[in-house]
Design a protein around this motif. Structure first.
Motif, PDB file in Angstrom:
ATOM      1  N   MET A 173       4.363 -20.231  14.925  1.00 16.46           N
ATOM      2  CA  MET A 173       3.479 -21.228  15.273  1.00 16.46           C
ATOM      3  C   MET A 173       2.255 -21.186  15.050  1.00 16.46           C
ATOM      4  N   TYR A 174       1.533 -19.805  15.327  1.00 15.89           N
ATOM      5  CA  TYR A 174       0.296 -19.597  15.217  1.00 15.89           C
ATOM      6  C   TYR A 174      -0.001 -19.863  13.890  1.00 15.89           C
ATOM      7  N   VAL A 175       0.630 -19.356  12.803  1.00 18.78           N
ATOM      8  CA  VAL A 175       0.255 -19.743  11.551  1.00 18.78           C
ATOM      9  C   VAL A 175       0.233 -21.088  11.316  1.00 18.78           C
ATOM     10  N   LYS A 176       1.180 -21.865  11.712  1.00 22.71           N
ATOM     11  CA  LYS A 176       1.213 -23.276  11.403  1.00 22.71           C
ATOM     12  C   LYS A 176       0.218 -23.934  11.932  1.00 22.71           C
ATOM     13  N   THR A 177      -0.129 -23.563  13.080  1.00 19.83           N
ATOM     14  CA  THR A 177      -1.408 -24.134  13.757  1.00 19.83           C
ATOM     15  C   THR A 177      -2.764 -23.893  12.753  1.00 19.83           C
ATOM     16  N   VAL A 234      17.886 -40.744  18.556  1.00 16.00           N
ATOM     17  CA  VAL A 234      18.752 -40.543  17.212  1.00 16.00           C
ATOM     18  C   VAL A 234      17.825 -39.425  16.554  1.00 16.00           C
ATOM     19  N   ASP A 235      18.311 -38.305  16.001  1.00 19.44           N
ATOM     20  CA  ASP A 235      17.705 -37.691  14.913  1.00 19.44           C
ATOM     21  C   ASP A 235      17.537 -38.262  13.549  1.00 19.44           C
ATOM     22  N   PHE A 236      16.770 -37.500  12.793  1.00 19.58           N
ATOM     23  CA  PHE A 236      16.549 -37.937  11.307  1.00 19.58           C
ATOM     24  C   PHE A 236      16.184 -37.000  10.516  1.00 19.58           C
ATOM     25  N   ALA A 237      16.701 -37.157   9.209  1.00 16.50           N
ATOM     26  CA  ALA A 237      16.087 -35.828   8.234  1.00 16.50           C
ATOM     27  C   ALA A 237      16.232 -34.779   8.731  1.00 16.50           C
ATOM     28  N   GLN A 238      17.303 -34.175   9.134  1.00 14.93           N
ATOM     29  CA  GLN A 238      17.515 -32.708   9.747  1.00 14.93           C
ATOM     30  C   GLN A 238      17.502 -31.829   8.772  1.00 14.93           C
ATOM     31  N   ASN A 239      17.846 -32.241   7.607  1.00 10.63           N
ATOM     32  CA  ASN A 239      17.812 -31.026   6.331  1.00 10.63           C
ATOM     33  C   ASN A 239      16.750 -31.327   5.431  1.00 10.63           C
ATOM     34  N   ASN A 240      15.715 -31.965   5.841  1.00 11.61           N
ATOM     35  CA  ASN A 240      14.451 -32.114   4.979  1.00 11.61           C
ATOM     36  C   ASN A 240      13.457 -31.270   5.272  1.00 11.61           C
ATOM     37  N   PRO A 241      13.096 -29.916   4.555  1.00 11.44           N
ATOM     38  CA  PRO A 241      12.257 -28.926   4.951  1.00 11.44           C
ATOM     39  C   PRO A 241      10.970 -29.437   5.252  1.00 11.44           C
ATOM     40  N   PHE A 242      10.381 -30.501   4.437  1.00  9.28           N
ATOM     41  CA  PHE A 242       8.884 -30.785   4.683  1.00  9.28           C
ATOM     42  C   PHE A 242       8.835 -31.796   5.877  1.00  9.28           C
ATOM     43  N   ILE A 243       9.759 -32.623   6.224  1.00  6.18           N
ATOM     44  CA  ILE A 243       9.810 -33.430   7.450  1.00  6.18           C
ATOM     45  C   ILE A 243       9.833 -32.249   8.822  1.00  6.18           C
ATOM     46  N   TRP A 270       8.861 -29.550   8.952  1.00 12.12           N
ATOM     47  CA  TRP A 270       7.747 -28.719   9.136  1.00 12.12           C
ATOM     48  C   TRP A 270       6.724 -29.764   9.525  1.00 12.12           C
ATOM     49  N   TYR A 271       6.564 -30.845   9.058  1.00 13.05           N
ATOM     50  CA  TYR A 271       5.169 -31.740   9.146  1.00 13.05           C
ATOM     51  C   TYR A 271       5.523 -32.666  10.529  1.00 13.05           C
ATOM     52  N   ALA A 272       6.799 -32.862  10.907  1.00 10.25           N
ATOM     53  CA  ALA A 272       6.960 -33.926  12.106  1.00 10.25           C
ATOM     54  C   ALA A 272       7.090 -32.990  13.383  1.00 10.25           C
ATOM     55  N   GLY A 273       6.814 -31.683  13.395  1.00  8.95           N
ATOM     56  CA  GLY A 273       6.664 -30.760  14.492  1.00  8.95           C
ATOM     57  C   GLY A 273       8.188 -31.027  15.240  1.00  8.95           C
ATOM     58  N   GLY A 274       9.110 -31.088  14.861  1.00  9.16           N
ATOM     59  CA  GLY A 274      10.543 -31.216  15.607  1.00  9.16           C
ATOM     60  C   GLY A 274      10.806 -32.622  16.140  1.00  9.16           C
ATOM     61  N   HIS A 304       9.398 -26.289  19.108  1.00  2.16           N
ATOM     62  CA  HIS A 304      10.195 -27.276  18.184  1.00  2.16           C
ATOM     63  C   HIS A 304      10.665 -26.553  16.937  1.00  2.16           C
ATOM     64  N   LEU A 305       9.937 -25.286  16.613  1.00  2.00           N
ATOM     65  CA  LEU A 305      10.838 -24.207  15.497  1.00  2.00           C
ATOM     66  C   LEU A 305      12.072 -23.949  15.664  1.00  2.00           C
TER      67      LEU A 305
END
Length: 400
Positions: free
Chosen positions: A65-69, A308-317, A319-323, A338-339
């Motif tokens: 999370m610190y790297v992501k920040t 409702v969840d969405f795009a659970q298997n999309n790596p970019f989403i 990462w980008y949407a923060g969970g 959220h990781l």
């Protein structure tokens, strides 16, 4: 006791609500109660506790999370610097502006959101610092904490209580809200209005809360002391970075044009991601019934069935949407970083199957967008007007 357990036990108790309307009920204390805990939440907690016990992972203070920040902060500052100091023609400014709009949204989804929910670190001062990133972007971490953490996370999708589904006369997001003739086109025009949400936060909601003690349908306390100082400093810093410095280097019309474009993009991105979790066809909008008002389900089941969840298997989403594409897990365990949500989702879904609780998710962002569009279109039609006779006079949530 773990922080998320403290929060959820507090929520499971009766939540006092002081209604602001109609006038005949002013001053009469009401309470919105949830159904009794029938074991679902306890089973969830046990599975989640076992996950962390066996994996040895920490609920917060994840090094990733610190790297992501750092990456998101560099993206944001770099985009701003390119826009203000490097861009010399329209297309360079356009690309920098679009990049900045998406980068600032990433700050909100990841850094501010986890910090505001105490999910970033076990140290409160670190969470406070991360949450304050919203102040630097023109919002208010103080008012966000009051309206989002307390109200939305408790009364999710309950008309008259959850301010996040209240657009006033501009839109109809719940079958229990009044319909106006122009709502028949809301599935078309609301996407454009979403772009103005950042401006509304920056120049109306926050100052309205400061002056009147109310944001939308929610009454909030006014900031004092350090909270007021942070509020003022944040607004001044934001205006300096967004307008004052650019105006020293570029023509006013150019600055205003790209300022508008940047925050319009941010508004569309933020609004869309948030709407895909709760305002879709599969989400439920239960009515508060009785006097005192009551929701039939226990709190945890209510959170699952209104989300409702969405795009659970999309790596970019992911990462980008923060969970935020794992909103079910987030609403159940808001104080876990959220990781961890991708790993927790199968545990939550398994528990839902065992307790016959509806767990819903869209396979992609596109399918979730289609569902939101369909909901807007359906609620805009006259035949969709349904207000149950048993519904109580649901009143806006008030946070003392």
């Amino acid at each position: 006791m773990d922080l998320y357990c403290q929060l959820q036990r507090k929520i499971m108790s009766t939540i006092p609500i002081t209604p602001s309307s109609p006038a005949s009920t002013v001053g009469r204390e009401m309470a919105l109660k949830f159904g009794e805990n029938e074991g679902f939440l306890n089973a969830l907690r046990k599975r989640v506790d076992d996950y962390f016990a066996t994996s040895g992972k920490s609920r917060r203070d994840c090094w990733q999370m610190y790297v992501k920040t750092a990456i998101i902060a560099a993206w944001t500052l770099g985009s701003w610097a390119l826009l203000v100091f490097v861009a010399t023609n329209w297309w360079q400014a356009l690309l920098s502006s679009v990049s900045l709009g998406f980068a600032m949204s990433a700050v909100g989804f990841n850094i501010q959101h986890d910090g505001g929910h105490l999910a970033y670190s076990r140290h409160r001062w670190v969470n406070r610092l991360m949450a304050m990133s919203l102040d630097l972007l023109g919002g208010s971490s103080f008012f966000w904490r009051k309206t989002h953490n307390i109200v939305h996370h408790t009364f999710t999708n309950v008309t008259g209580y959850d301010g996040d589904i209240d657009l006033g006369v501009l839109g109809r997001l719940s079958p229990h809200q009044p319909r106006y003739f122009f709502h028949r086109l809301q599935h078309l025009y609301l996407w454009f209005l979403y772009g103005f949400i950042s401006f509304k936060w920056q120049y109306y909601d926050d100052f309205s809360g400061l002056i009147t003690g109310r944001i939308g349908i929610t009454r909030v306390e006014r900031p004092r002391g350090a909270d007021l100082a942070i509020f003022i400093f944040g607004k001044l810093f934001f205006l300096t970075m967004a307008l004052v410095i650019p105006l020293m280097l570029h023509p006013p019309l150019t600055v205003l044009a790209f300022y508008f474009l940047t925050f319009f993009i941010q508004g569309v991105v933020l609004s869309t991601i948030f709407q895909l979790a709760h305002c879709v066809e599969e989400a439920e909008f239960p009515a508060a019934i009785g006097d005192p008002a009551r929701i039939e389900n226990e709190w945890a089941i209510h959170q699952v069935e209104t989300t409702v969840d969405f795009a659970q298997n999309n790596p970019f989403i992911c990462w980008y949407a923060g969970g935020l594409n794992f909103q079910i897990e987030h609403h159940l365990f808001p104080q876990i970083c959220h990781l961890h949500y991708p790993a927790l989702a199968p545990l939550v879904e398994q528990t839902c199957r065992e307790f016959n609780v509806k767990y819903r998710h869209h396979p992609s962002v596109l399918s979730a967008v289609r569902s939101h569009y369909s909901l807007l279109r359906h609620l805009g039609k006259a035949e969709s007007c349904q207000t149950p006779a048993t519904e109580s006079s649901a009143t806006p949530a008030e946070v003392a």
